[in-house]
Design a protein around this motif. Structure first.
Motif, mmCIF file in Angstrom:
data_model
loop_
_atom_site.group_PDB
_atom_site.id
_atom_site.type_symbol
_atom_site.label_atom_id
_atom_site.label_comp_id
_atom_site.label_asym_id
_atom_site.label_seq_id
_atom_site.Cartn_x
_atom_site.Cartn_y
_atom_site.Cartn_z
ATOM 1 N N SER A 208 -7.024 -6.390 -2.215
ATOM 2 C CA SER A 208 -7.203 -5.367 -3.253
ATOM 3 C C SER A 208 -5.925 -5.198 -4.085
ATOM 4 N N ILE A 209 -6.083 -4.565 -5.239
ATOM 5 C CA ILE A 209 -4.953 -4.337 -6.158
ATOM 6 C C ILE A 209 -3.914 -3.433 -5.496
ATOM 7 N N LYS A 210 -2.648 -3.789 -5.671
ATOM 8 C CA LYS A 210 -1.537 -2.995 -5.125
ATOM 9 C C LYS A 210 -0.708 -2.427 -6.279
ATOM 10 N N ASN A 211 0.257 -1.588 -5.928
ATOM 11 C CA ASN A 211 1.069 -0.935 -6.954
ATOM 12 C C ASN A 211 2.546 -1.006 -6.564
ATOM 13 N N GLN A 212 3.323 -1.728 -7.358
ATOM 14 C CA GLN A 212 4.754 -1.884 -7.069
ATOM 15 C C GLN A 212 5.558 -0.639 -7.395
ATOM 16 N N GLY A 213 4.966 0.310 -8.162
ATOM 17 C CA GLY A 213 5.703 1.511 -8.553
ATOM 18 C C GLY A 213 6.845 1.162 -9.499
ATOM 19 N N MET A 214 7.797 2.083 -9.619
ATOM 20 C CA MET A 214 8.928 1.865 -10.528
ATOM 21 C C MET A 214 10.010 1.057 -9.826
ATOM 22 N N CYS A 215 9.655 -0.191 -9.525
ATOM 23 C CA CYS A 215 10.540 -1.099 -8.791
ATOM 24 C C CYS A 215 10.227 -2.498 -9.300
ATOM 25 N N SER A 222 3.682 -11.173 -6.161
ATOM 26 C CA SER A 222 3.140 -12.466 -6.569
ATOM 27 C C SER A 222 3.115 -13.441 -5.397
ATOM 28 N N VAL A 223 4.207 -13.487 -4.660
ATOM 29 C CA VAL A 223 4.327 -14.419 -3.529
ATOM 30 C C VAL A 223 3.422 -14.012 -2.365
ATOM 31 N N THR A 224 3.396 -12.731 -2.004
ATOM 32 C CA THR A 224 2.529 -12.323 -0.884
ATOM 33 C C THR A 224 1.064 -12.546 -1.238
ATOM 34 N N GLY A 225 0.705 -12.314 -2.514
ATOM 35 C CA GLY A 225 -0.673 -12.570 -2.941
ATOM 36 C C GLY A 225 -1.048 -14.030 -2.761
ATOM 37 N N ASN A 226 -0.106 -14.917 -3.106
ATOM 38 C CA ASN A 226 -0.338 -16.351 -2.922
ATOM 39 C C ASN A 226 -0.496 -16.697 -1.434
ATOM 40 N N ILE A 227 0.378 -16.148 -0.610
ATOM 41 C CA ILE A 227 0.333 -16.464 0.828
ATOM 42 C C ILE A 227 -0.920 -15.873 1.482
ATOM 43 N N GLU A 243 5.021 -6.632 1.202
ATOM 44 C CA GLU A 243 6.009 -6.857 0.144
ATOM 45 C C GLU A 243 7.333 -6.184 0.489
ATOM 46 N N GLN A 244 7.240 -5.065 1.202
ATOM 47 C CA GLN A 244 8.456 -4.314 1.532
ATOM 48 C C GLN A 244 9.395 -5.136 2.412
ATOM 49 N N GLU A 245 8.827 -5.989 3.268
ATOM 50 C CA GLU A 245 9.660 -6.875 4.091
ATOM 51 C C GLU A 245 10.550 -7.743 3.206
ATOM 52 N N LEU A 246 9.974 -8.253 2.105
ATOM 53 C CA LEU A 246 10.771 -9.071 1.185
ATOM 54 C C LEU A 246 11.809 -8.228 0.441
ATOM 55 N N VAL A 247 11.400 -7.029 0.008
ATOM 56 C CA VAL A 247 12.332 -6.137 -0.699
ATOM 57 C C VAL A 247 13.545 -5.833 0.191
ATOM 58 N N ASP A 248 13.293 -5.605 1.484
ATOM 59 C CA ASP A 248 14.372 -5.221 2.409
ATOM 60 C C ASP A 248 15.142 -6.407 2.986
ATOM 61 N N CYS A 249 14.460 -7.510 3.279
ATOM 62 C CA CYS A 249 15.040 -8.565 4.117
ATOM 63 C C CYS A 249 15.368 -9.869 3.401
ATOM 64 N N LEU A 274 5.672 -13.284 7.627
ATOM 65 C CA LEU A 274 5.482 -11.945 7.055
ATOM 66 C C LEU A 274 4.686 -11.053 8.004
ATOM 67 N N GLU A 275 5.074 -9.777 8.048
ATOM 68 C CA GLU A 275 4.281 -8.774 8.761
ATOM 69 C C GLU A 275 3.167 -8.290 7.830
ATOM 70 N N THR A 276 2.246 -7.541 8.398
ATOM 71 C CA THR A 276 1.177 -6.980 7.555
ATOM 72 C C THR A 276 1.684 -5.737 6.833
ATOM 73 N N GLU A 277 0.945 -5.341 5.808
ATOM 74 C CA GLU A 277 1.222 -4.109 5.066
ATOM 75 C C GLU A 277 1.211 -2.909 6.007
ATOM 76 N N THR A 278 0.295 -2.911 6.962
ATOM 77 C CA THR A 278 0.173 -1.791 7.908
ATOM 78 C C THR A 278 1.417 -1.660 8.775
ATOM 79 N N ASP A 279 1.937 -2.797 9.247
ATOM 80 C CA ASP A 279 3.110 -2.761 10.134
ATOM 81 C C ASP A 279 4.412 -2.521 9.377
ATOM 82 N N TYR A 280 4.471 -2.963 8.122
ATOM 83 C CA TYR A 280 5.708 -2.831 7.344
ATOM 84 C C TYR A 280 5.303 -2.364 5.947
ATOM 85 N N SER A 281 5.063 -1.064 5.816
ATOM 86 C CA SER A 281 4.431 -0.532 4.607
ATOM 87 C C SER A 281 5.404 -0.391 3.435
ATOM 88 N N TYR A 282 4.826 -0.347 2.249
ATOM 89 C CA TYR A 282 5.598 -0.371 1.008
ATOM 90 C C TYR A 282 6.118 1.013 0.640
#
Length: 407
Positions: A208-215, A222-227, A243-249, A274-282
């Motif tokens: 489903s569509i996600k929201n990066q917010g003001m970041c 783009s990359v997580t969607g591809n994977i 996506e937050q895993e990539l932002v942080d790590c 990558l972890e799931t969105e649930t385990d490592y939320s944005y």
């Protein structure tokens, strides 16, 4: 004792004063209804001698963006018979077109504020945002006039942001710095030609569509969607990845200040997945890395770069899954729906500043398009999607096509 009502409208004017100031002059006359009665219709006295008439001036200040109307003045005096020439015409204090436009603009701005729940800290901020909103309407109108596709441009949730604010909050300046790009292996070409149309949403490979917010983390989405698509095609399970895993790590990229898909693939390989969105939320802000390998839900083995030929890209996509791409997003700030085909003057291919996910392609009323999954929420474009003209390398869409490889 008796109810009064307007018996004649003498004049009505409006003036822009940080809102709209109305001055209305009327004659009020008494009716036959007592104030205590609750009748729907009340007639004036038929006998002129019993008809008591006053001339009243009302001044009302309306501030559309605050949803307030204030009665500034209410002044009445008995009508004297030597009165100004009677008129039933409504007179506008300034009937010039700019005022009409301004009143309409205020109405549009109020609608925008209500729809997108905008709240400004001061009157000065509201005035400034109104000015920006007006300038953006002109830009959207220019895009509309010169668009070569079927797109509709206009008011969006970004209509009170300057181009600079929009770029710094939502886009990715690193994408256009070609010297930073890592060389990637070329993708093997597709085995057959592209079918007439294809959409991975119809085959379960798109989350489903996600929201990066003001970041400026579009590169991560783009990359997580591809994977997500690659993992689904290899394992039959559609996961929403973090996506937050990539932002942080991801130490190769700059979190909310931008990044490159080529770096992100490398970072994911080094991390182990990558972890799931649930385990490592944005959260939309960079935090300390909280990745744990035991929670890895998907991994990749390598990554590849696609051909820059749009026919080859379409064939590869139909055969292998959604593709990470990047483009010039200037026209996207004001896009509402339809197939966008901006002129090159608005959308040159060397000013690439936004990473997205190519999920399909086709035609609408003989206009070929790319279906693009964006990361600005479902209230953007067509339920979160942007449709761009296919076949003219529009906005540099063919310049940075890549994919992870899952063996």
């Amino acid at each position: 004792m008796h109810l009064r009502k307007v018996s004649r409208l003498l004049s009505a004017t409006k003036q822009l004063v940080k809102g709209i100031r109305y001055s209305i002059t009327v004659e009020l006359s008494n009716t036959q209804c007592k104030k205590s009665t609750m009748l729907r219709t009340c007639d004036f006295y038929p006998e002129i001698q019993k008809l008591k008439t006053e001339v009243c001036l009302f001044e009302v200040w309306d501030i559309p963006w605050q949803g307030t109307s204030t009665l500034l003045k209410q002044k009445c005096q008995p009508k004297v018979e030597v009165q100004q020439e009677e008129t039933n015409n409504i007179v506008d204090a300034s009937t010039s077109q700019p005022l009409e436009d301004s009143v309409e603009l205020l109405g549009q701005f109020k609608e925008f504020m209500v729809k997108y729940n905008k709240d400004y800290s001061s009157q000065e901020e509201a005035d400034y945002r109104l000015f920006v909103f007006h300038e953006n309407l002109k830009t959207a109108e220019k895009l509309q006039t010169l668009d070569q596709g079927s797109a509709e441009y206009g008011v969006t949730k970004f209509s009170d942001l300057t181009e600079e604010e929009f770029r710094s909050a939502y886009l990715n300046p690193l994408l256009s710095q070609w010297n930073l790009h890592r060389l990637m292996k070329p993708a093997p070409p597709a085995r057959g030609p592209a079918p007439a149309s294809w959409d991975w949403r119809d085959h379960g490979a798109v989350s489903s569509i996600k929201n990066q917010g003001m970041c400026g983390s579009c590169w991560a989405f783009s990359v997580t969607g591809n994977i997500e698509g690659q993992w689904f095609l290899k394992n039959g399970t559609l996961l929403s990845l973090s996506e937050q895993e990539l932002v942080d790590c991801d130490g190769l990229d700059q979190a909310c200040k931008g990044g490159l898909p080529s770096n992100a693939y490398e970072a994911i390989e080094k991390l182990g997945g990558l972890e799931t969105e649930t385990d490592y939320s944005y959260t939309g802000v960079k935090q300390s890395c909280d990745f744990t390998s035991v929670k890895v839900a998907a991994y990749i083995n390598s990554s590849v770069e696609l051909s820059k030929d749009e026919k080859d890209i379409a064939a590869w996509l139909a055969e292998n899954g959604p593709v990470s791409v990047a483009l010039n997003a200037f026209a996207m700030q004001f896009y509402r729906k339809g197939v966008s085909h901006p002129m090159k003057i608005f959308c040159n291919s060397w000013m690439i500043d936004h990473a997205v996910l190519l999920v399909g392609y086709g035609e609408r009323k003989n206009i070929p398009f790319w279906a693009i999954k964006n990361s600005w929420g479902e209230d953007y474009g067509e339920q979160g999607y942007y449709y761009l003209y296919r076949g003219s390398k529009a906005c540099g869409i063919n310049q940075m096509c890549s994919s992870a490889v899952v063996n």
